[in-house]
Structures are given as C-alpha cells and as structure tokens.
Design an enzyme around this catalytic site. Structure first.
Site, short mmCIF file in Angstrom:
data_model
loop_
_atom_site.label_atom_id
_atom_site.label_comp_id
_atom_site.label_asym_id
_atom_site.label_seq_id
_atom_site.Cartn_x
_atom_site.Cartn_y
_atom_site.Cartn_z
N CYS A 205 0.86 -1.18 0.00
CA CYS A 205 0.00 0.00 0.00
C CYS A 205 0.90 1.23 0.00
O CYS A 205 1.70 1.41 0.93
CB CYS A 205 -0.87 -0.04 1.26
SG CYS A 205 -1.92 1.40 1.48
N CYS B 287 -0.83 3.76 -6.42
CA CYS B 287 -1.73 3.13 -5.44
C CYS B 287 -1.92 1.71 -5.92
O CYS B 287 -2.16 1.47 -7.12
CB CYS B 287 -3.06 3.88 -5.39
SG CYS B 287 -4.33 2.99 -4.46
N1 DGL Z 1 -3.96 0.59 -1.88
C1 DGL Z 1 -3.59 1.77 -1.21
C2 DGL Z 1 -2.38 2.43 -1.81
O1 DGL Z 1 -1.58 1.80 -2.42
C3 DGL Z 1 -4.53 2.74 -0.65
C4 DGL Z 1 -5.95 2.73 -0.94
C5 DGL Z 1 -6.74 3.45 0.14
O2 DGL Z 1 -6.97 4.67 0.05
O3 DGL Z 1 -7.13 2.76 1.06
O4 DGL Z 1 -2.18 3.61 -1.63
#
Ligand code: DGL
Length: 254
Positions: A75, A183
């Site tokens: 993430c 993301c």
């Molecule tokens: N998957 C996450 C990232 O890589 C974040 C998504 C979210 O806002 O929860 O930033």
C-alpha cells in the site's frame, strides 16, 4: 512436512493483491498471509497518524499470530505514512511500495508524467522528495484519485461509472506520455485507465520493484525457503463478509 515461515502482505483493502501477484510469480515456493483491511478502507483520506496506527495493529498481528519472517506493506499510502516508524519498532524486514516515478521519468525524458495516487500519498514527504528529485527531467502532475479505490474494492473495474470518473480526473491533464499508478488498487483498473488515456501511454507501477526488493532482503538474511513445493496463500480480511475472500481470490487469479 517442512515448516515454512510465511511472508505477511497487507493493504488497506484488496489493492495489495496486485503486489502479491508479482511476489508470488517471483517466489512461488514461499507461503503468504495476505491481510486486506477492507473494513477500514480507504486509508488515503485518513490522517497520517490514523494510517500509522492501523498499519501498526496489522504488523503486530502478522508477527504475533502468524510469525511472519518479513512484511510487505502493499500500500503506497501506508508506506508513506508508517514505514519509517514501523522499521524502527520491529526487527524483521519491512518492504514498502512507492510510486514508480523513476522508470517513468527515465523512459520519458522531458515528457509529461501523471502520478495517480491517494490524496495522503500525494501530500507525503516521500512523494515530495521524489517529485523534487526528478523535477528537471520531466513534468510531474499529481492526480489524486480517492474514488478509484472504492471502485476496485467493489470489484467494479470496467463499468461506465469508473470510466466517467477517470475522465473527470484525467481529461484536463491529457495528453500525457506516461502514467504512474501510485496506489496498489489501480493496476486492477488499468484497462479502464488505458482506454481513457489512449493506448500509446505507458503505465508504470511499483509492484515488481517491491517483489525484487523482498527477494533480495530475504536472501541477505538467509531466509529464502529451500522448499520446492508450491507455496500456500491465505487470504484474510478485516471485513467478516465471506464475499471479501471470494473477491480476493478472484482478483488474485485475474
Ligand atoms: N492501496 C492503497 C495504496 O496503495 C490505498 C488505498 C486506500 O486509500 O485505502 O495507496
């Protein structure tokens, strides 16, 4: 049967499965615990402190309950908000995800590069530092896309709704040479993004880089498995609805 110490991979939700796919391709003999915090998603519109606290809770659970030998914060948002503190607090390797600005800029020198990410990633120190580093080599444009996380969480990857949203946030920034998916949810929306920006635009994400870094780290500490059987993956989610696990498996198999 040999005991394999698993690798923990977590995300605010299901996006991190795009990273797990690359890791599993590179190291198919390892065992994995994937934890999606869908009950608390999205992280990208929370405060840094909140995201740090959620990430710490998951890190502790992965270490204490599953005895993981390394953790991948799959993430970008949680990496930006929490990785420095978590690395100070725990001794196992912790690998993070960062927007792949470097290869995008290097392959598109003096071009225009859009970085799509959550609002929290785009206001973070880590992002500022890399944007600053490459500012003379390309024009870097931020495109916060918080709602895209929700589309992917719902498994809605190519609907008219998602395309309309993408037009809304991208049209005024086009044309562009490259897009960075900052993301981990966004690679699941890559087809829709490509349709909106055009087929000639290159799309980058950081998942293979993170997978390779994890492999190097495990090698350095002598913890790569020597087992040659296929590794197991356990999908866990903070949302108790069994549909989350079904969708996790579906996205992983895509
Ligand atoms: N998957 C996450 C990232 O890589 C974040 C998504 C979210 O806002 O929860 O930033």
């Amino acid at each position: 049967m040999t005991f394999k110490q698993p690798i923990g991979v977590f995300d605010s939700g299901l996006g991190g499965l795009s990273v797990l796919k690359q890791i599993y391709k590179l190291m198919p003999n390892e065992d994995y615990i994937f934890f999606g915090d869908s009950a608390n998603a999205p992280y990208g519109i929370k405060s840094t402190q909140e995201v740090y606290e959620l990430s710490k809770k998951i890190t502790e659970m992965l270490i204490n309950k599953y005895h993981v030998k390394a953790i991948v914060i799959a993430c970008n948002t949680a990496t930006s908000a929490a990785i420095n503190r978590l690395r100070e607090e725990y001794s196992i390797p912790i690998i993070g995800l960062e927007p792949a600005i470097k290869p995008a800029v290097q392959n598109n020198s003096h071009g225009k590069v859009i970085v799509m990410a959550t609002p929290l990633t785009l206001v973070g120190k880590k992002f500022d530092q890399s944007a600053e580093r490459f500012k003379n080599e390309a024009t870097i444009i931020k495109a916060p896309a918080p709602d895209l996380v929700e589309y992917v969480e719902r498994g809605e990857l190519l609907s008219s709704g998602i395309k309309e949203y993408l037009h809304k946030i991208l049209d005024d920034k086009l044309p562009v040479n490259a897009i960075v998916l900052g993301c981990t949810h966004f690679p699941f929306a890559q087809k829709a993004i490509q349709e909106v920006v055009g087929n000639d635009v290159e799309i980058y994400d950081g998942s293979m880089g993170a997978a390779m870094q994890l492999q190097r780290k495990l090698k350095d500490i002598g913890k790569l498995t020597s087992d040659t059987s296929k590794g197991k993956i356990e999908f866990k989610n903070s949302n108790p609805d069994p549909k989350e696990i079904e969708l996790s498996q579906k996205l992983f198999d895509m």
